[in-house]
Design an enzyme around this catalytic site. Sequence first.
Site, PDB file in Angstrom:
ATOM      1  N   ALA A  52       0.847  -1.100  -0.068  1.00 14.46           N
ATOM      2  CA  ALA A  52      -0.062  -0.067  -0.140  1.00 14.46           C
ATOM      3  C   ALA A  52       0.856   1.244   0.048  1.00 14.46           C
ATOM      4  CB  ALA A  52      -0.956   0.034   1.321  1.00 14.46           C
ATOM      5  N   VAL A 109       0.660   3.588   1.849  1.00 17.83           N
ATOM      6  CA  VAL A 109       0.863   4.078   3.052  1.00 17.83           C
ATOM      7  C   VAL A 109       1.802   3.365   3.755  1.00 17.83           C
ATOM      8  CG1 VAL A 109      -1.106   3.024   3.984  1.00 17.83           C
ATOM      9  CG2 VAL A 109      -0.607   5.486   4.853  1.00 17.83           C
ATOM     10  N   TYR A 110       2.148   2.172   3.549  1.00 22.58           N
ATOM     11  CA  TYR A 110       3.013   1.695   4.274  1.00 22.58           C
ATOM     12  C   TYR A 110       4.467   2.171   4.466  1.00 22.58           C
ATOM     13  CZ  TYR A 110      -0.298  -2.490   4.087  1.00 22.58           C
ATOM     14  OH  TYR A 110      -1.351  -3.148   4.015  1.00 22.58           O
ATOM     15  N   THR A 111       4.712   2.746   5.326  1.00 20.66           N
ATOM     16  CA  THR A 111       5.927   3.122   5.709  1.00 20.66           C
ATOM     17  C   THR A 111       6.147   4.437   4.693  1.00 20.66           C
ATOM     18  OG1 THR A 111       6.839   1.266   6.233  1.00 20.66           O
ATOM     19  CG2 THR A 111       8.329   2.912   6.524  1.00 20.66           C
ATOM     20  N   LYS A 112       5.005   5.198   4.407  1.00 20.88           N
ATOM     21  CA  LYS A 112       5.000   6.254   3.628  1.00 20.88           C
ATOM     22  C   LYS A 112       5.644   5.905   2.371  1.00 20.88           C
ATOM     23  CE  LYS A 112       2.708   9.851   5.546  1.00 20.88           C
ATOM     24  NZ  LYS A 112       1.820   9.202   6.762  1.00 20.88           N
TER      25      LYS A 112
END
Length: 696
Positions: free
Chosen positions: A54, A56-59
């Site tokens: 995704a 959003v995973y660790t930006k």
Amino acid sequence: MEYNYLGKTGLRVSNICLGAMTFGSPQLGKLDKEGSHKILDRFAALGGNFIDTANVYTKGVSETIIGEWLAKQKREDFVIATKVRGQMGDGVNDIGLCRKHIMASCEASLKRLQTNYIDLYQIHGWDLATPPEEWLGALRDLVSAGKVRYIGVCNLCGWQLQKVVELCKNGEYPPIVSLQQQYNLLCRHPEFEELQVCKMEGLGVLPWSPLKGGMLTGKYKRGQKPQPTAGRIGIVAQDESKAMQIAPAWSQYDNNAEYWKLVEGMGRIAKETDKTIPQVAIRWLLQKDVVPSVIIGASSLQQLEDNMSASHGWRLSKDQMEELDNLSQTDIPYPYEMILRIGKDRDNTFYPQPFWGKLDKAGCHEILDRFIALGGNFIDTANMYTKGVSETIIGEWLVKQNREDLVIATKVRSPMGDGVNDIGLSRKHIMASCEASLRRLQTNYIDLYYVHGWDDATPPEEWMGALTDLVNAGKVRYLGVSNLCGWQMQKVVNLCKYEKYPLIVCLQQQYNLLCRHPEFEEFQVCKMEGLGVLPWSPLKGGMLSGKYKRGVRPQISAGRIGVVAQDESMALEVAPAWSQYDQNEDFWKLVEGMERIAKENGKTIPQVAIKWLLQKDVVPSVVIGANSLQQLEDNISAAHNWKLSKEQMEELDSLSNPGTPYPYEMIWRMNAIRVNSFNHKFRVKCKDSQEDFVIS
């Protein structure tokens, strides 16, 4: 490795999907690039072809790590999935599902992944601020541009999923092919709603958190609080304010006997099959027919290989699957228990005929006379109430009244004879039942005709077609539904919109201070689509009357609750088991609060319970029963000339709060700041108030 089709698509994916949420900054306790690439190499070597991440995973770091690895692989050999919705910057449009954010996020994900297309692009959750038509349109354009192959959704509830599916059918959007949802032996609520939609519509379910953050690994011991070194559960155990779906609170399970029975059973089955407990948990999911692939995370090669060993070469037996189903069975709240019960063998035992000792004709007519004298005009019955006797009694009274002054409602679905077609929602049964109801009611039209529940044996298009013909023939004025769950409601509403059936105007549903589950699903549909909610059993069969005392079992003479208290195998929604409440602290706190509020208002406890319903903005009318004139007048006194204060409504909401299971807690948490006044508010509110009164 085994490969399955992703829902109804022709795309085949490995039945284990590698989740990449653990890829990212080592400073955050995640795998660095080198460690992540080793995991990816081994996953591919073992036959895995399905990788999920995704933005959003660790930006974005997770996508970047995958992209640097993917650039060295044969791209067509892999199915890459990512997601959009989460906050990716400080800008006001760097979050949500508006077209601007989706388009920018997709371009950024493509760059980080070093690919020119995404195989499966998923919305990461519902966005209250953005209508689904907007984000589906954006996803359609990405598919048309060749940047996305398939689209999926994550973390939706039942009515949301059904709405999106129907929009895709009727709005020229690409079909949704999958639902990524938390689903495991400790989280089975999605079976009630979301998985039903997937089964019916051919969507593949991709379970995330198959081990419930570690609670299904078997490595924790009862009474021993995990240390911080024991993974997510250990970290959260030190500070449970950090608990979330992927890392639940230790205290939630430490003294939960049912949880430890489940772990014990999993351990026994693991020994029988010569597998590990995590492999048993994953295999249970893989043998569910709606699941093409299970998303696993891995922090080490050993963990990866252990989890992937669940994928092939063995199966849980039918007995082992049933044992795990039973050990992990969650409570079945209304309306699901009722739907399952009346759907079994297409038999409806909800109102057994010799049950409570009903009023005779003279007593009923006395009640009806007093009801209209007090200003009432809305009368509800059903063809199956005492096998038509209720309708007959009303009909003999109705012919003496001015018919146009009254709104008469009745229902169809239940068995009315011994014939094979004397039950259900087939066209034949509906047409015959309507004619019979008209004769018994001695009227040439029914104001409001309901289906009395879903019928698994009859497609809704058939019964909606029959009801349409009754409306067109002038025999029915309006249509309603009763006892449906969220996805069923949304499906029927969408059929009415897009297939030109008459609109459904209301839902008759059990709703009271002891039954608030309909707020999660059905009432969201009613709120959004403008349907009125007509609560039945407002006093929960008498449990909200205030006449029962803790520790004193009701006698037979005390009404329904007393009858059932002698033999709890007779318990129903309209007459619950006494043992369910006698030692329930929360129930007695609620009764105490109702009594206090009743005294503050100079009212009775039943009047408080009914008024609480009447002040909900989706409720135009409450369905009450009455066995005496006194009971009728007491209940009707809830109707007018007084109101519960905002503080009293909030207190009752708080005292009756049933808790918020997944996915609702996650949906509401993700949308806490996504308020758009131009869109419908989906939560049930108090009338005449700007405040939302919701389960929180």
